[in-house]
Motif scaffolding. Sequence first.
Motif, mmCIF file in Angstrom:
data_model
loop_
_atom_site.group_PDB
_atom_site.id
_atom_site.type_symbol
_atom_site.label_atom_id
_atom_site.label_comp_id
_atom_site.label_asym_id
_atom_site.label_seq_id
_atom_site.Cartn_x
_atom_site.Cartn_y
_atom_site.Cartn_z
ATOM 1 N N LEU A 113 0.824 -1.207 0.000
ATOM 2 C CA LEU A 113 0.000 0.000 0.000
ATOM 3 C C LEU A 113 0.865 1.266 0.000
ATOM 4 C CD1 LEU A 113 -2.801 -1.051 2.512
ATOM 5 C CD2 LEU A 113 -3.039 -0.720 0.039
ATOM 6 N N ALA A 114 1.939 1.260 0.793
ATOM 7 C CA ALA A 114 2.833 2.424 0.853
ATOM 8 C C ALA A 114 3.532 2.641 -0.488
ATOM 9 C CB ALA A 114 3.864 2.236 1.965
ATOM 10 N N GLU A 115 3.946 1.545 -1.119
ATOM 11 C CA GLU A 115 4.595 1.635 -2.429
ATOM 12 C C GLU A 115 3.624 2.204 -3.462
ATOM 13 O OE1 GLU A 115 6.969 -1.316 -5.508
ATOM 14 O OE2 GLU A 115 6.585 -1.983 -3.462
ATOM 15 N N ASN A 116 2.376 1.761 -3.402
ATOM 16 C CA ASN A 116 1.355 2.266 -4.312
ATOM 17 C C ASN A 116 1.114 3.760 -4.079
ATOM 18 O OD1 ASN A 116 -0.747 1.806 -6.352
ATOM 19 N ND2 ASN A 116 -2.141 2.304 -4.677
ATOM 20 N N GLU A 117 1.084 4.188 -2.837
ATOM 21 C CA GLU A 117 0.884 5.604 -2.501
ATOM 22 C C GLU A 117 2.011 6.465 -3.069
ATOM 23 O OE1 GLU A 117 -0.799 9.054 -1.047
ATOM 24 O OE2 GLU A 117 -1.690 7.074 -1.234
ATOM 25 N N ARG A 118 3.266 5.985 -2.946
ATOM 26 C CA ARG A 118 4.397 6.729 -3.501
ATOM 27 C C ARG A 118 4.262 6.847 -5.017
ATOM 28 N NH1 ARG A 118 7.007 4.023 0.516
ATOM 29 N NH2 ARG A 118 7.606 2.294 -0.825
ATOM 30 N N ALA A 119 3.822 5.770 -5.679
ATOM 31 C CA ALA A 119 3.637 5.796 -7.136
ATOM 32 C C ALA A 119 2.549 6.801 -7.521
ATOM 33 C CB ALA A 119 3.292 4.403 -7.648
ATOM 34 N N LEU A 120 1.460 6.831 -6.752
ATOM 35 C CA LEU A 120 0.385 7.795 -7.021
ATOM 36 C C LEU A 120 0.869 9.233 -6.852
ATOM 37 C CD1 LEU A 120 -2.702 6.113 -5.301
ATOM 38 C CD2 LEU A 120 -2.381 6.526 -7.748
ATOM 39 N N LEU A 121 1.646 9.490 -5.823
ATOM 40 C CA LEU A 121 2.180 10.834 -5.601
ATOM 41 C C LEU A 121 3.100 11.253 -6.746
ATOM 42 C CD1 LEU A 121 2.922 10.762 -1.764
ATOM 43 C CD2 LEU A 121 1.154 12.075 -2.945
ATOM 44 N N THR A 122 3.905 10.324 -7.227
ATOM 45 C CA THR A 122 4.784 10.611 -8.361
ATOM 46 C C THR A 122 3.964 10.932 -9.601
ATOM 47 O OG1 THR A 122 6.525 9.200 -7.467
ATOM 48 C CG2 THR A 122 6.628 9.675 -9.822
ATOM 49 N N GLU A 123 2.917 10.148 -9.855
ATOM 50 C CA GLU A 123 2.043 10.411 -11.002
ATOM 51 C C GLU A 123 1.396 11.791 -10.891
ATOM 52 O OE1 GLU A 123 -0.880 7.324 -11.643
ATOM 53 O OE2 GLU A 123 0.665 5.770 -11.612
ATOM 54 N N LYS A 124 0.909 12.133 -9.704
ATOM 55 C CA LYS A 124 0.279 13.443 -9.498
ATOM 56 C C LYS A 124 1.272 14.574 -9.727
ATOM 57 C CE LYS A 124 -3.204 12.118 -6.081
ATOM 58 N NZ LYS A 124 -3.592 12.272 -4.670
ATOM 59 N N ARG A 125 2.479 14.417 -9.192
ATOM 60 C CA ARG A 125 3.503 15.443 -9.366
ATOM 61 C C ARG A 125 3.838 15.623 -10.844
ATOM 62 N NH1 ARG A 125 8.085 13.249 -7.371
ATOM 63 N NH2 ARG A 125 8.762 12.829 -9.470
ATOM 64 N N ASN A 126 4.041 14.507 -11.556
ATOM 65 C CA ASN A 126 4.371 14.581 -12.977
ATOM 66 C C ASN A 126 3.235 15.207 -13.788
ATOM 67 O OD1 ASN A 126 6.859 13.477 -12.468
ATOM 68 N ND2 ASN A 126 6.277 11.411 -13.049
ATOM 69 N N ALA A 127 1.993 14.878 -13.437
ATOM 70 C CA ALA A 127 0.845 15.471 -14.139
ATOM 71 C C ALA A 127 0.796 16.977 -13.890
ATOM 72 C CB ALA A 127 -0.456 14.813 -13.677
ATOM 73 N N GLY A 128 1.084 17.395 -12.679
ATOM 74 C CA GLY A 128 1.114 18.818 -12.347
ATOM 75 C C GLY A 128 2.209 19.549 -13.111
ATOM 76 N N LEU A 129 3.380 18.932 -13.223
ATOM 77 C CA LEU A 129 4.475 19.539 -13.982
ATOM 78 C C LEU A 129 4.128 19.664 -15.462
ATOM 79 C CD1 LEU A 129 7.522 17.700 -12.350
ATOM 80 C CD2 LEU A 129 6.910 20.106 -12.090
#
Length: 189
Positions: A113-129
Amino acid sequence: MHLVYGYSRVSSRDQNLETQIDQLKARRCDLIIQEKMTGATFKRPELEKLLKQTQSDDTIVVTRVDRLGRNTQQLLQLVEDLQTRNIHLYIIELGIEATHRNGKLFLTILSALAENERALLTEKRNAGLENAKRKGIKLGRKAKSKAKVDLAIQLWKKGEKTIKEIEESTGVGKSILYREVKKYGLKRE
């Protein structure tokens, strides 16, 4: 004699280990190991030393799962190694002995679950950029004005001021100054 080792880790040099150390002291650890190293890397010298010195029936205590590793595979390999060597792993936040069967199952689920959360945060950051780039928003540090950089170069070339004095008077950092000097192959007068 069986020892209880505490392991504390933060991801960067400017973060503080104090809270983790207080929690480990409360668990009456015989020795507390401290490390300032990103969990994303597989190289954590202090943890590696700790793992080499532990013996059968010793216990390693951590405050949270993510102190030991950033992905499920890395964490489970560590737990397997500890289990094989009969070394106990206690995670304060979860209140579990991770090397027991049920603790290992719970740890596997939480780690995934923690690994999945980190992946989601990375996706959100990249989408924002990407969104910012599409809108033409400039990212990163603001560029120093050409006039200030030119002044810093002139002061450096004259050799009358130290780099620190040049930084203070122009606001141009030494890395920018050195980059420009190197870029144009400049020499001091």
